[in-house]
Design a protein around this motif. Structure first.
Motif, PDB file in Angstrom:
ATOM      1  N   VAL A   1       0.844  -1.196   0.000  1.00  0.00           N
ATOM      2  CA  VAL A   1       0.000   0.000   0.000  1.00  0.00           C
ATOM      3  C   VAL A   1       0.878   1.243   0.000  1.00  0.00           C
ATOM      4  N   VAL A   2       0.573   2.172  -0.911  1.00  0.00           N
ATOM      5  CA  VAL A   2       1.254   3.460  -0.959  1.00  0.00           C
ATOM      6  C   VAL A   2       0.208   4.561  -0.843  1.00  0.00           C
ATOM      7  N   PHE A   3       0.367   5.438   0.125  1.00  0.00           N
ATOM      8  CA  PHE A   3      -0.485   6.616   0.238  1.00  0.00           C
ATOM      9  C   PHE A   3       0.100   7.726  -0.631  1.00  0.00           C
ATOM     10  N   VAL A   4      -0.753   8.449  -1.342  1.00  0.00           N
ATOM     11  CA  VAL A   4      -0.322   9.582  -2.157  1.00  0.00           C
ATOM     12  C   VAL A   4      -1.009  10.830  -1.622  1.00  0.00           C
ATOM     13  N   LEU A   5      -0.209  11.759  -1.101  1.00  0.00           N
ATOM     14  CA  LEU A   5      -0.751  12.961  -0.497  1.00  0.00           C
ATOM     15  C   LEU A   5      -0.165  14.208  -1.149  1.00  0.00           C
ATOM     16  N   GLY A   6      -0.951  15.257  -1.142  1.00  0.00           N
ATOM     17  CA  GLY A   6      -0.551  16.543  -1.688  1.00  0.00           C
ATOM     18  C   GLY A   6      -1.760  17.444  -1.665  1.00  0.00           C
ATOM     19  N   GLY A   7      -1.536  18.723  -1.762  1.00  0.00           N
ATOM     20  CA  GLY A   7      -2.648  19.663  -1.748  1.00  0.00           C
ATOM     21  C   GLY A   7      -3.532  19.508  -2.976  1.00  0.00           C
ATOM     22  N   PRO A   8      -4.721  20.115  -2.954  1.00  0.00           N
ATOM     23  CA  PRO A   8      -5.610  20.065  -4.115  1.00  0.00           C
ATOM     24  C   PRO A   8      -4.946  20.737  -5.316  1.00  0.00           C
ATOM     25  N   GLY A   9      -4.831  20.005  -6.424  1.00  0.00           N
ATOM     26  CA  GLY A   9      -4.165  20.554  -7.598  1.00  0.00           C
ATOM     27  C   GLY A   9      -2.685  20.235  -7.676  1.00  0.00           C
ATOM     28  N   SER A  10      -2.188  19.397  -6.776  1.00  0.00           N
ATOM     29  CA  SER A  10      -0.759  19.060  -6.776  1.00  0.00           C
ATOM     30  C   SER A  10      -0.400  18.004  -7.821  1.00  0.00           C
ATOM     31  N   GLY A  11      -1.406  17.416  -8.458  1.00  0.00           N
ATOM     32  CA  GLY A  11      -1.149  16.449  -9.522  1.00  0.00           C
ATOM     33  C   GLY A  11      -1.260  14.996  -9.104  1.00  0.00           C
TER      34      GLY A  11
ATOM     35  N   ASP B   1       4.694  17.834  -3.219  1.00  0.00           N
ATOM     36  CA  ASP B   1       4.813  19.165  -2.632  1.00  0.00           C
ATOM     37  C   ASP B   1       4.726  20.225  -3.721  1.00  0.00           C
ATOM     38  N   CYS B   2       3.757  21.127  -3.595  1.00  0.00           N
ATOM     39  CA  CYS B   2       3.513  22.129  -4.634  1.00  0.00           C
ATOM     40  C   CYS B   2       3.056  23.426  -3.975  1.00  0.00           C
ATOM     41  N   SER B   3       3.456  24.562  -4.536  1.00  0.00           N
ATOM     42  CA  SER B   3       3.074  25.845  -3.955  1.00  0.00           C
ATOM     43  C   SER B   3       1.565  26.075  -4.106  1.00  0.00           C
ATOM     44  N   GLU B   4       1.010  26.836  -3.183  1.00  0.00           N
ATOM     45  CA  GLU B   4      -0.419  27.139  -3.225  1.00  0.00           C
ATOM     46  C   GLU B   4      -0.764  27.908  -4.499  1.00  0.00           C
ATOM     47  N   GLU B   5       0.116  28.798  -4.933  1.00  0.00           N
ATOM     48  CA  GLU B   5      -0.139  29.591  -6.140  1.00  0.00           C
ATOM     49  C   GLU B   5      -0.262  28.694  -7.375  1.00  0.00           C
ATOM     50  N   GLU B   6       0.644  27.720  -7.487  1.00  0.00           N
ATOM     51  CA  GLU B   6       0.612  26.807  -8.627  1.00  0.00           C
ATOM     52  C   GLU B   6      -0.615  25.902  -8.561  1.00  0.00           C
ATOM     53  N   MET B   7      -0.956  25.418  -7.371  1.00  0.00           N
ATOM     54  CA  MET B   7      -2.134  24.562  -7.244  1.00  0.00           C
ATOM     55  C   MET B   7      -3.401  25.323  -7.626  1.00  0.00           C
ATOM     56  N   GLU B   8      -3.500  26.575  -7.190  1.00  0.00           N
ATOM     57  CA  GLU B   8      -4.678  27.383  -7.525  1.00  0.00           C
ATOM     58  C   GLU B   8      -4.762  27.593  -9.032  1.00  0.00           C
ATOM     59  N   ARG B   9      -3.642  27.877  -9.670  1.00  0.00           N
ATOM     60  CA  ARG B   9      -3.629  28.074 -11.122  1.00  0.00           C
ATOM     61  C   ARG B   9      -4.126  26.818 -11.839  1.00  0.00           C
ATOM     62  N   ARG B  10      -3.651  25.668 -11.397  1.00  0.00           N
ATOM     63  CA  ARG B  10      -4.053  24.410 -12.034  1.00  0.00           C
ATOM     64  C   ARG B  10      -5.542  24.136 -11.848  1.00  0.00           C
ATOM     65  N   LEU B  11      -6.037  24.363 -10.645  1.00  0.00           N
ATOM     66  CA  LEU B  11      -7.445  24.090 -10.371  1.00  0.00           C
ATOM     67  C   LEU B  11      -8.353  24.992 -11.195  1.00  0.00           C
TER      68      LEU B  11
END
Length: 218
Positions: A27-37, A135-145
């Protein structure tokens, strides 16, 4: 009186002896903010390394569209950018894991908070081989979303920023917990998707060469 986590865990049956937990899945957990890919990278891992991809976000969204009482509750919570109760998420996750037909599982977007983590450890009892942190910046995640425009109910700016706040307050402590156990592999997810996957390939190539890479929590 027990904590919210204690109460949630007591409501859930453990996996029966002799079933999925004893098949020794990786089992592998994949975590990251919304929009991190997470979804993009999980699809690539599935294609290259033969894992089954289970997205707890997709499980919750599917249930929210079902018209059930639980689904209506989930939809209301997601519109607020809040966390769905652990007992609901674990029940859906447990079913998806058992029905996957695969002994290599990517669990995407989970555990989102300490309540999720504690419920998973108490009920499912399969320790993750590792936790992949995109790990991704909030600015980049917002742009992607904003650019993906998939019509999802949780993709407007106000809800988005609530989700970023929840991620920092609730999910980062889970990542820190697993980091203290040496489980976290942190990837710079702000780069183009193909470059991100090159970093991920190095990690998965190494774990795919290890047999029986799991631990059941007793």
């Amino acid at each position: 009186m027990g904590s919210v986590t204690d109460v949630a865990v007591k409501k859930l049956p453990c996996l029966p002896e002799g079933t999925f937990a004893q098949k020794k899945p990786t089992v592998v957990f994949v975590l990251g903010g919304p929009g991190s890919g997470k979804g993009t990278q999980c699809a690539k891992i599935v294609q290259h390394f033969g894992f089954a991809h289970i997205s707890t976000g997709d499980l919750l969204r599917d249930e929210s569209r079902s018209g059930s009482e639980t689904g209506n509750m989930i939809e209301s919570i997601m519109k607020e950018g809040k966390m769905v109760p652990a007992e609901v998420t674990i029940k859906l996750l447990q079913k998806a894991m058992q029905e996957s037909g695969n002994d290599k599982l990517l669990i995407d977007g989970f555990p989102r908070n300490e309540e999720n983590r504690a419920a998973y450890e108490a009920v499912i009892k399969i320790e993750p081989k590792l936790v992949l942190f995109l790990d991704c910046s909030e600015e980049e995640m917002e742009r992607r979303l904003l650019n993906r425009n998939q019509g999802r109910l949780d993709d407007n700016i106000e809800t988005m920023r609530k989700r970023f706040k929840v991620f920092k307050e609730s999910t980062l402590p889970v990542i820190e917990y697993y980091n203290s156990k040496g489980k976290v592999r942190k990837i710079d997810a702000g780069k183009p998707a193909e470059e991100v996957f090159e970093d991920i390939k190095t990690i998965f190539t190494s774990i795919s060469q290890v047999k029986h890479c799991f631990c059941v929590i007793l």
